[in-house]
Motif scaffolding. Structure first.
Motif, mmCIF file in Angstrom:
data_model
loop_
_atom_site.group_PDB
_atom_site.id
_atom_site.type_symbol
_atom_site.label_atom_id
_atom_site.label_comp_id
_atom_site.label_asym_id
_atom_site.label_seq_id
_atom_site.Cartn_x
_atom_site.Cartn_y
_atom_site.Cartn_z
ATOM 1 N N UNK A 127 -18.201 -7.198 30.247
ATOM 2 C CA UNK A 127 -19.399 -7.619 29.524
ATOM 3 C C UNK A 127 -19.187 -8.943 28.800
ATOM 4 N N UNK A 128 -18.046 -9.098 28.147
ATOM 5 C CA UNK A 128 -17.775 -10.362 27.468
ATOM 6 C C UNK A 128 -17.713 -11.512 28.479
ATOM 7 N N UNK A 129 -17.051 -11.269 29.608
ATOM 8 C CA UNK A 129 -16.964 -12.310 30.638
ATOM 9 C C UNK A 129 -18.336 -12.656 31.201
ATOM 10 N N UNK A 130 -19.191 -11.652 31.357
ATOM 11 C CA UNK A 130 -20.535 -11.892 31.884
ATOM 12 C C UNK A 130 -21.336 -12.795 30.951
ATOM 13 N N UNK A 131 -21.292 -12.512 29.650
ATOM 14 C CA UNK A 131 -22.036 -13.336 28.686
ATOM 15 C C UNK A 131 -21.449 -14.745 28.637
ATOM 16 N N UNK A 132 -20.139 -14.851 28.707
ATOM 17 C CA UNK A 132 -19.503 -16.183 28.710
ATOM 18 C C UNK A 132 -19.957 -16.995 29.938
ATOM 19 N N UNK A 133 -19.988 -16.352 31.095
ATOM 20 C CA UNK A 133 -20.419 -17.054 32.305
ATOM 21 C C UNK A 133 -21.886 -17.470 32.208
ATOM 22 N N UNK A 149 -14.155 -2.946 22.209
ATOM 23 C CA UNK A 149 -13.306 -1.818 22.599
ATOM 24 C C UNK A 149 -12.976 -0.942 21.394
ATOM 25 N N UNK A 150 -12.595 -1.572 20.292
ATOM 26 C CA UNK A 150 -12.232 -0.814 19.090
ATOM 27 C C UNK A 150 -13.439 -0.053 18.545
ATOM 28 N N UNK A 151 -14.605 -0.707 18.552
ATOM 29 C CA UNK A 151 -15.819 -0.031 18.056
ATOM 30 C C UNK A 151 -16.164 1.171 18.925
ATOM 31 N N UNK A 181 -11.648 -0.671 28.294
ATOM 32 C CA UNK A 181 -11.103 -2.014 28.490
ATOM 33 C C UNK A 181 -11.839 -2.725 29.620
ATOM 34 N N UNK A 182 -12.021 -2.042 30.727
ATOM 35 C CA UNK A 182 -12.702 -2.621 31.885
ATOM 36 C C UNK A 182 -14.131 -3.034 31.536
ATOM 37 N N UNK A 183 -14.856 -2.157 30.855
ATOM 38 C CA UNK A 183 -16.264 -2.421 30.540
ATOM 39 C C UNK A 183 -16.408 -3.572 29.554
ATOM 40 N N UNK A 240 -5.066 1.456 19.978
ATOM 41 C CA UNK A 240 -5.497 0.158 19.457
ATOM 42 C C UNK A 240 -4.453 -0.914 19.703
ATOM 43 N N UNK A 241 -3.197 -0.586 19.459
ATOM 44 C CA UNK A 241 -2.119 -1.554 19.693
ATOM 45 C C UNK A 241 -2.003 -1.869 21.185
ATOM 46 N N UNK A 242 -2.093 -0.851 22.018
ATOM 47 C CA UNK A 242 -2.017 -1.065 23.463
ATOM 48 C C UNK A 242 -3.130 -1.992 23.935
ATOM 49 N N UNK A 243 -4.360 -1.744 23.476
ATOM 50 C CA UNK A 243 -5.493 -2.569 23.896
ATOM 51 C C UNK A 243 -5.343 -4.009 23.418
#
Length: 429
Positions: free
Chosen positions: A317-323, A254-256, A311-313, A230-233
């Motif tokens: 996904x967040x970037x896709x929705x933002x775009x 990611x945490x969920x 992390x990658x996924x 969690x700290x690393x992420x």
């Protein structure tokens, strides 16, 4: 209400229930004068007031307490003192091979004798004879000009008896590969790539200074992996992508998904009756730390192995929705979720296969042995060394699959209501 950097739109009172996400076209400049409607700058989304409100709620209610708990857990479990075992300590030095010849008559068929000039250690500059495996007895023979690693026996009486061959010295070649990797990352991603390299260094420090020593000190391996992961992420995401709405949503997803991965890993490790002894080095770790829970260590390995892909996924996904929201600020929540999931399905289809193949590759030598023995498939799958890799691959994949809808839904909740603000602005014009 302050003007925002989005193109003005007329209010659309038709039902959005069955609409598909449409990307508007136009020559808009995104500076709020009403003669354009094409916005593609995601910083507009991050600066939107409605996003800030939603992210504050999510961070205050969920993310901040989780991160604080992880930091407190790391402080409490941080290993104190040295975890090294004196009887297992070895010293090494490096040397350059200047000549290779056959060993004396008694050992002629067993080894070659390399003349090595020491390039490190207290005897640096001195030349010593070192027995090495014969060229036909090792896959990578020792040749003149190569750098090799030597073990040191500090209790030896003579210089020749003090040093022994260990392996090839691959420091320079590995540094060259690392430099090539760093240049490629920075060349493509620039400052964000540089930040990603710093995050990678932080990950290495966390693994070597907290996770591994804490497990060796007898802390619960699974708890250490969850706290450390969690700290690393958090550090990696915020350092690489900045402290903003998008990275906060990605971290929440990611945490969920990490929590689900932990639960599934623990459950199926017990359900499939895996002891963890089939893991590489497990017996050695058990001999050094008798109280270590090998099943917990096995699940901890699953968690750490899945972190990078999660992390990658989630970031994707967040970037896709933002775009999507930047391209069409009037899109509602359902439209954003549907479009985001279409992107996520394609991503998951490739990433899941990658993760499973990675774990299969780790077990490839074992699979080759089973193939030689001609065992039936059911017997091979039931063997712990194979079943362990199957559980790792499938549990990690389930975590990835769960990360897609979780992150997409969170991101859509954060940005979908921008349409209401835009309609209100348009009505006031």
């Amino acid at each position: 209400m302050a003007s925002r950097n989005v193109g003005r739109r007329r209010a659309d009172h038709r039902s959005n229930r069955h609409r598909k996400l449409e990307i508007p076209h136009g020559h808009g400049h995104g500076h709020g004068h009403g003669h354009g409607d094409h916005v593609v700058d995601t910083s507009v989304v991050n600066s939107d007031a409605i996003v800030a409100r939603r992210v504050r709620i999510v961070v205050a209610a969920v993310l901040i307490p989780l991160l604080l708990a992880a930091v407190v857990g790391m402080i409490v479990m941080w290993p104190s003192g040295d975890v090294k075992v004196a009887s297992y300590q070895t010293s090494t030095v490096r040397g350059e091979v200047t000549a290779v010849k056959a060993c004396p008559a008694k050992q002629k068929d067993q080894c070659d004798e390399a003349t090595v000039k020491l390039t490190s250690g207290p005897d640096k500059g001195k030349v010593v004879p070192i027995p090495v495996p014969k060229a036909n007895q090792t896959p990578i023979p020792v040749k003149v000009g190569q750098s090799i690693m030597l073990g040191v026996d500090n209790g030896a009486k003579t210089l020749a008896e003090r040093y022994s061959y260990v392996d090839h010295d691959r420091t320079k070649s590995l540094l060259l590969l690392a430099a090539l990797f760093a240049v490629a990352v920075v060349a493509l991603s620039r400052w964000r790539g540089f930040a990603a390299l710093i995050a990678l260094a932080v990950t290495a420090v966390m693994l070597t200074q907290f996770i591994l020593p804490a497990i060796l000190k007898g802390e619960n391996a699974l708890l250490v992996a969850v706290v450390g992961g969690t700290v690393i992420m958090a550090i990696a995401l915020f350092l690489t992508h900045g402290i903003n709405a998008e990275s906060s949503i990605a971290l929440s997803g990611t945490v969920a998904a990490l929590g689900l991965t932990v639960f599934l890993g623990w459950f199926f490790t017990k359900f499939c009756q895996l002891s963890g002894l089939a893991s590489d080095g497990a017996s050695g770790a058990k001999s050094l730390v008798p109280d270590i829970d090998l099943t917990g260590l096995l699940v901890a390995g699953m968690v750490i192995g899945a972190l990078g892909v999660l992390d990658d996924v989630t970031v994707t996904q967040a970037a896709a929705v933002w775009e999507l929201s930047a391209a069409n600020p009037s899109a509602n929540r359902r439209e954003l979720v549907a479009a985001g999931l279409r992107i996520g399905r394609t991503h998951v289809a490739s990433v899941v296969n990658t993760l499973v193949l990675a774990y299969a590759g780790a077990a490839l030598p074992v699979l080759l042995v089973f193939a030689i023995q001609g065992l039936p498939g059911r017997a091979v799958l039931s063997t712990e060394s194979v079943a362990m890799e199957i559980v790792r691959g499938l549990v990690g994949s389930l975590g990835i699959i769960a990360a897609v809808p979780l992150t997409t839904a969170l991101a859509a909740m954060a940005v979908a209501d921008r349409s209401r603000e835009l309609v209100a602005d348009a009505e006031r014009i």
